[in-house]
Design an enzyme around this catalytic site. Structure first.
Site, PDB file in Angstrom:
ATOM      1  N   HIS A   1     -12.040   5.805  -8.243  1.00 25.42           N
ATOM      2  CA  HIS A   1     -10.555   5.776  -8.263  1.00 25.42           C
ATOM      3  C   HIS A   1      -9.779   4.959  -9.460  1.00 25.42           C
ATOM      4  CE1 HIS A   1      -6.920   6.900  -6.296  1.00 25.42           C
ATOM      5  NE2 HIS A   1      -6.540   5.616  -6.047  1.00 25.42           N
TER       6      HIS A   1
ATOM      7  N   HIS B   1       2.573   1.999  -3.299  1.00 22.77           N
ATOM      8  CA  HIS B   1       1.552   2.678  -4.232  1.00 22.77           C
ATOM      9  C   HIS B   1       1.347   4.052  -3.998  1.00 22.77           C
ATOM     10  CE1 HIS B   1      -2.734   3.155  -5.599  1.00 22.77           C
ATOM     11  NE2 HIS B   1      -1.775   2.909  -6.665  1.00 22.77           N
TER      12      HIS B   1
ATOM     13  N   HIS C   1      -4.518  -7.917 -17.135  1.00 18.41           N
ATOM     14  CA  HIS C   1      -5.796  -7.565 -17.612  1.00 18.41           C
ATOM     15  C   HIS C   1      -6.202  -6.215 -17.303  1.00 18.41           C
ATOM     16  CE1 HIS C   1      -9.556  -8.670 -19.335  1.00 18.41           C
ATOM     17  NE2 HIS C   1     -10.172  -8.385 -18.050  1.00 18.41           N
TER      18      HIS C   1
ATOM     19  N   HIS D   1     -20.488  -8.364 -16.896  1.00 22.65           N
ATOM     20  CA  HIS D   1     -19.097  -8.082 -17.328  1.00 22.65           C
ATOM     21  C   HIS D   1     -18.507  -8.880 -18.612  1.00 22.65           C
ATOM     22  CE1 HIS D   1     -15.265  -6.664 -17.280  1.00 22.65           C
ATOM     23  NE2 HIS D   1     -14.524  -7.761 -16.904  1.00 22.65           N
TER      24      HIS D   1
ATOM     25  N   GLU E   1       0.876  -1.070  -0.004  1.00 19.33           N
ATOM     26  CA  GLU E   1      -0.018  -0.072  -0.087  1.00 19.33           C
ATOM     27  C   GLU E   1       0.971   1.295  -0.078  1.00 19.33           C
ATOM     28  OE1 GLU E   1      -3.450   2.671   0.266  1.00 19.33           O
ATOM     29  OE2 GLU E   1      -2.970   0.614  -0.526  1.00 19.33           O
TER      30      GLU E   1
END
Length: 356
Positions: A134, A76, A307, A246, A73
């Site tokens: 986000h 990032h 992906h 999806h 975290e």
């Protein structure tokens, strides 16, 4: 101008890294690796030593301190902060440039919004709506950086060719492709944010009997009022419905984007436009392949990260393709207008028009 291009190129690479690392952080369940923001357990660095872990646990007794997740975290966040500084630098130098100033200002505003969304992602405990917003912000940032790089490009525009005016008829399909891809990205983010990626393991849609349990209302219900959304709060029927939507969206998006690519390759005379169409086509094939591997392999970590990253690159490439279609179509229309108007001095048509 060359130094500014280098800065934009470096920021583009950094944006790709931030998107990939954000996906990795989310897929390793490290989105709440630090329960506070902007620090981590009250510190600017993640707790990795025993004494720091003990202090963090004492300060946040309700949290389960995991050094691995905290490190993911915080790395990032560090990279995202560096990305914000790069965008700020682009905005500062763009004030002296003849073009690209509006995009640079929009980029800076988007980075500020992204920082707020990053904070809310933590403080609202991974609320799916915030997580998807986000994700969208990161993808939009990459696309706008790509547009800015093209605006600052030094290549001369290609001359209009006879076949280019026909591209005007491709513009509705091009904009439809953007809308469809954005909807599919939203569905993908919604699938991931609600931990529904591994619900269905069979092709083409889901296990037998899914249609009897499918619920559109459950798929888009907003699960509010929970203390935390980590690992998902929706029942199986809702997650299955999200996953099926999806996959259906993937079929629609593939059909629309493939049609656009094929028509561009067939109608475009511009080498640049044909190359952009080929790039979109290649990314589309890669994205479909990665999606199938996700299903067959039950969402392997690095394949899922790829992906996510490929979806961001596909959106950026499609935005550039639509921009090029508009530019080439406008040139073709301008060329037709000049041909209809005749020569600018004493043309055969100009005389009668002046006489009137």
């Amino acid at each position: 101008m060359t130094r500014v291009r280098w800065l934009v190129d470096a920021t583009l690479v950094l944006a790709l890294a931030v998107i990939a690392l954000g996906a990795y952080t989310r897929l390793t369940d490290a989105g709440l690796g630090c329960p506070d923001w902007p620090g981590c357990y009250g510190r600017l660095t993640p707790p990795v030593h025993d004494e720091h872990i003990a202090a963090a646990q004492a300060r946040f007794p309700a949290a389960q301190v995991d050094p691995f997740k905290a490190r993911n975290e915080m790395v990032h966040r560090y990279l995202a902060g560096l990305l914000g500084l790069c965008v700020l630098a682009i905005f500062a130098v763009s004030r002296r440039l003849p073009r690209g100033r509006g995009l640079a200002a929009a980029l800076l505003a988007l980075v500020v919004l992204q920082a707020a969304l990053g904070m809310w992602t933590v403080t609202l405990s991974l609320m799916p709506v915030v997580v998807v917003a986000h994700l969208f912000g990161g993808f939009a940032l990459l696309s706008m950086l790509a547009l800015l790089r093209v605006e600052l490009g030094h290549d001369r525009p290609e001359p209009a060719r006879p076949a280019e005016p026909g591209l005007v008829r491709l513009l509705p399909l091009a904009w439809l492709a953007v809308v469809v891809l954005l909807a599919q990205i939203a569905l993908g983010g919604w699938t991931s944010a609600n931990y529904a990626a591994a619900v269905c393991h069979q092709l083409p849609l889901c296990e037998s009997g899914w249609s009897a349990r499918f619920s559109l209302r459950a798929a888009f219900g907003l699960p509010l009022g929970h203390e935390t959304y980590e690992f998902g709060v929706l029942p199986y029927e809702a997650r299955m419905s999200i996953h099926v939507l999806h996959r259906i969206g993937a079929l629609v998006a593939t059909a629309v984007l493939a049609s656009l690519v094929l028509l561009c390759r067939r109608r475009a005379a511009s080498v640049r436009l044909r190359r952009l169409a080929a790039a979109v086509g290649a990314l589309l094939v890669l994205q479909v392949t990665l999606g199938l591997v996700n299903v067959v392999g039950q969402v392997p970590l690095f394949n899922a990260v790829a992906h996510n990253l490929t979806a961001a690159c596909l959106l950026a490439a499609l935005v550039l393709l639509v921009r090029q279609i508009r530019v080439n179509a406008a040139r073709g229309a301008g060329a037709r207008g000049r041909a209809w108007a005749g020569p600018s001095h004493g043309g055969a048509l100009e005389g009668p028009l002046r006489a009137r």
